[in-house]
Design a protein around this motif. Structure first.
Motif, PDB file in Angstrom:
ATOM      1  N   PRO A 127      -5.268 -10.704  -1.112  1.00 44.77           N
ATOM      2  CA  PRO A 127      -5.478 -10.822  -2.556  1.00 44.77           C
ATOM      3  C   PRO A 127      -4.148 -11.045  -3.265  1.00 44.77           C
ATOM      4  N   ARG A 139      -5.601  -0.881  -1.667  1.00 46.77           N
ATOM      5  CA  ARG A 139      -6.575  -1.812  -1.100  1.00 46.77           C
ATOM      6  C   ARG A 139      -7.961  -1.579  -1.701  1.00 46.77           C
ATOM      7  N   PRO A 140      -8.444  -0.332  -1.799  1.00 41.49           N
ATOM      8  CA  PRO A 140      -9.709  -0.125  -2.514  1.00 41.49           C
ATOM      9  C   PRO A 140      -9.679  -0.658  -3.953  1.00 41.49           C
ATOM     10  N   ILE A 159      -2.434   7.465   1.614  1.00 43.23           N
ATOM     11  CA  ILE A 159      -3.789   7.358   1.068  1.00 43.23           C
ATOM     12  C   ILE A 159      -4.140   5.894   0.815  1.00 43.23           C
ATOM     13  N   PRO A 160      -5.194   5.409   1.426  1.00 48.34           N
ATOM     14  CA  PRO A 160      -5.611   4.031   1.151  1.00 48.34           C
ATOM     15  C   PRO A 160      -6.138   3.962  -0.279  1.00 48.34           C
ATOM     16  N   GLU A 199       0.819  -1.215   0.000  1.00 49.85           N
ATOM     17  CA  GLU A 199       0.000   0.000   0.000  1.00 49.85           C
ATOM     18  C   GLU A 199       0.852   1.263   0.000  1.00 49.85           C
ATOM     19  N   GLU A 223      -9.506  -4.583  -3.658  1.00 43.88           N
ATOM     20  CA  GLU A 223     -10.543  -5.289  -2.908  1.00 43.88           C
ATOM     21  C   GLU A 223     -11.920  -4.644  -3.028  1.00 43.88           C
ATOM     22  N   SER A 224     -12.030  -3.358  -2.663  1.00 48.71           N
ATOM     23  CA  SER A 224     -13.357  -2.737  -2.653  1.00 48.71           C
ATOM     24  C   SER A 224     -13.969  -2.749  -4.049  1.00 48.71           C
ATOM     25  N   LEU A 225     -13.143  -2.518  -5.078  1.00 51.48           N
ATOM     26  CA  LEU A 225     -13.666  -2.440  -6.442  1.00 51.48           C
ATOM     27  C   LEU A 225     -13.502  -3.760  -7.194  1.00 51.48           C
ATOM     28  N   ALA A 226     -13.252  -4.839  -6.464  1.00 50.33           N
ATOM     29  CA  ALA A 226     -13.014  -6.132  -7.123  1.00 50.33           C
ATOM     30  C   ALA A 226     -14.233  -6.610  -7.899  1.00 50.33           C
TER      31      ALA A 226
END
Lengths: 433, 433
Positions: free
Chosen positions: B333, B140-141, B136-137, B129, B144-147
């Protein structure tokens, strides 16, 4: 890639659920590649299966209770909302070892302890990125990216309907009722807008954000809540005079007392912020959230906070994560309430007020008003005074003081003979430039 | 909580490493609660152990190669940078089953395939990261978040040094050399600023972002790279005339050809963007990245892109995740290069140009210039013409065209007799209001 699929029970098939079902089919190949196994719909529970000719009939059922514990279901995606019977269905699913992905902020802000315990006990996952700020990846960064940092503050616009109404009032000068009518007509407000305009929706989100940020349990009942129905055109005009604008903010803070004890505070209310503040530029149905942490400093997350496709994006991100955990073994982050911090009541939470008054135009009024602030232990940061015909206008912005002290100051001032009208009272955040 | 600790080998103890070591000690209780086990330093590899009296001597070693494969090490945190010997050490660590957390963008943008394969083979985690946009995260977004979504574009300010210099040029009107000197004096630019000002740093980050966003392999060599050394005070002035400003952007796009074939494009170069654009307001050493996805729509992430504490925050977030995976079982991931999309060369990437010319002040010049654009298949979006004494100024903004067509248009125009000077040429992004 594993050939045995991950099987998904979908509860509810409205705007968001319909998008999830569509994307699960259209993006099947991509999702399988990312999850490590095919992700398939095992069933869709809706109230009236005969009302959904667009969906494969063999998947539809009205019996959600049976679907969530069905042998061949691995994951339950809940998009129905409300507390009961949803709570019972999700607890049954978790107890049966099914992982749960939900967007249900009301349920999470009241019953997350119970749901987390059920997930822990059976080794299932509980994900809920879509419950706060729609498509914006916010909960995963709070739970995971910032897991090694100490978050001190989360502040943001988390309700699109109220943001739309306040943006309209700011740009047209319209009153609240007129702006709400317009929002309803354009579909930005629900037929019954209570949950949005009275701040219930934002308060649920604040409870979830505070819990994750501070590793402690905060429920919707712990959140001080004021909606936007009392915001007047005079408030908006007063904000403009100070080069500020009015936003409904959710504010979650870590507060350290004089004795060094820590507590948390969570509140939702209208706030005047400087027009130069980044949150001031967030208009219409967009959401934006500021996060401050000791090491990371200031972070901001911005995007669409609602709507079918954006919310479905967040749901599918969670679904892929949960499916990967099933395929590879492992579990997502658990609820972390280990900090166990007390929630500070609003009256003891430090805030700053803006007060705009019409006063008698004679010498000594400012001194009398300032005396009331002083008697309540409230320090004044700035005063502007302007004479009109027979009255004068007095605009006061305070330093930080306990909210209860500010409230009683305003009460007393309203009763003074020299004060003709309290034109506007509102909390302020952010420094003036 | 597990009592057996997760043991960490730290490679490098400069600005970021020092912060990581400090936080590992100061926040030990919090980190243990979040990771599910105590997280302890097993050793710190530095070039000269005698130069670090601030660190516990029993942890210090000069033998990084031995430390990374030591029996009692679970995770290696790499904050040295550079390609060799770091690459060898991390490959050895991964092959020995140690998970790796690194902030090394140069290494990742060239050797991520090799590192990912080593991690896969031994079942270890590889997290990074901190390699892009500091605190700034963002990764990971994306991962993972937008997977469950389809990302179409990632565009942002990912280098603080160049952003500081361009912000200074914009606000003071200074030339590049003067602004660079000022940045060096204030510590915003390194003694050797090449990696920043020539765009190498941003290009490494663009490669990492494109790889994650499009699930395909993009290396630094695939990224078209132009730095800011050629940006002149005239360029900044030309941008101001159009109510725009100049930013060095990393732009990663999914491009669909006329035949429906998909490819990706990744580039770093100066860009004129409208002053009303959210990226235009990002000044000084801050970073901000826009992400566009089919379902989520537009997202923005903003925060500090560099510095000891912000970068340490990102490293610790990864460390907690990796430690949790060790405690609970499971893996983060993996690299997902399954899409395998080709990288489109810059010449074929659609861009828009701004061209500002001093031309002879006589009738027919615009027609002649426009003819060159047309002959190269470039459509003009807007023209502004202004007469001066004996010359006229001509400002042209094009529609989208292949970059090579735009480049050859500008070449030809520069050779025309009626063109006295090509004052400014720069790509543009974002709609004018």
């Amino acid at each position: 890639m594993r050939s045995e699929p991950i099987r998904v029970a979908l509860l509810g098939c409205g705007t968001v659920g319909g998008e999830v079902a569509r994307l699960l089919t259209e993006q099947a190949g991509e999702l399988a590649a990312r999850a490590g196994a095919p992700v398939e719909l095992a069933g869709i529970a809706v109230r009236r299966p005969d009302k959904h000719p667009e969906l494969p009939p063999e998947l539809l059922t009205a019996d959600a209770a049976k679907l969530v514990t069905a042998e061949d279901v691995d994951v339950v995606v809940e998009l129905i909302g409300g507390i009961e019977p949803t709570r019972t269905w999700l607890l049954d699913a978790l107890r049966a070892g099914k992982s749960v992905v939900t967007a249900n902020k009301a349920l999470l802000s009241e019953h997350s302890a119970e749901l987390s315990e059920a997930a822990d006990a059976s080794g299932a996952d509980l994900y809920f990125e879509a419950a706060v700020a729609g498509a914006i990846p916010l909960l995963r960064p709070l739970r995971e990216s910032l897991a090694g940092d100490r978050i001190t503050r989360v502040m943001g616009i988390v309700n699109g309907t109220t943001n739309y109404i306040l943006s309209a009032m700011d740009s047209t000068g319209a009153g609240y009722a007129e702006a709400l009518d317009e929002a309803s007509r354009l579909g930005y407000a629900e037929a019954d807008p209570t949950a949005d305009v009275d701040g219930y929706d934002a308060a649920s989100k604040a409870a979830i954000l505070a819990s994750l940020a501070f590793h402690t349990r905060v429920t919707a009942a712990d959140v001080h809540r004021e909606g936007i129905a009392a915001v007047t055109a005079s408030d908006i005009a007063a904000a403009k005079m100070l080069n500020r604008t009015v936003k409904l903010l959710a504010i979650c803070e870590r507060v350290t007392s004089e004795d060094g004890g820590e507590s948390v505070s969570a509140r939702v209310h209208p706030v005047m912020i400087p027009r130069a503040h980044q949150l001031a530029g967030v208009s219409g149905a967009f959401n934006a959230v500021y996060v401050e942490a000791d090491a990371a400093g200031e972070l901001m997350f911005y995007g669409q906070g609602a709507g079918g496709a954006p919310t479905a994006s967040a749901v599918l991100g969670d679904l892929v994560a949960v499916a990967r955990n099933r395929v590879l073994g492992g579990l997502g982050p658990r609820e972390s309430a280990h900090a166990g911090l007390p929630v500070r009541p609003m009256g003891q939470t430090p805030t700053r007020y803006h007060v705009s008054l019409d006063v008698a135009d004679r010498p000594g009024v400012l001194a009398q008003v300032a005396q009331v602030f002083a008697a309540n232990g409230v320090s004044i940061a700035a005063v502007r005074q302007r004479d009109r015909l027979s009255t004068a206008s007095l605009v006061i912005v305070t330093h930080l003081a306990p909210d209860a002290a500010l409230e009683s100051t305003v009460d007393e001032i309203g009763k003074m003979d020299v004060v003709r009208e309290v034109v506007s009272v509102m909390r302020v955040e952010g420094e003036d430039q």
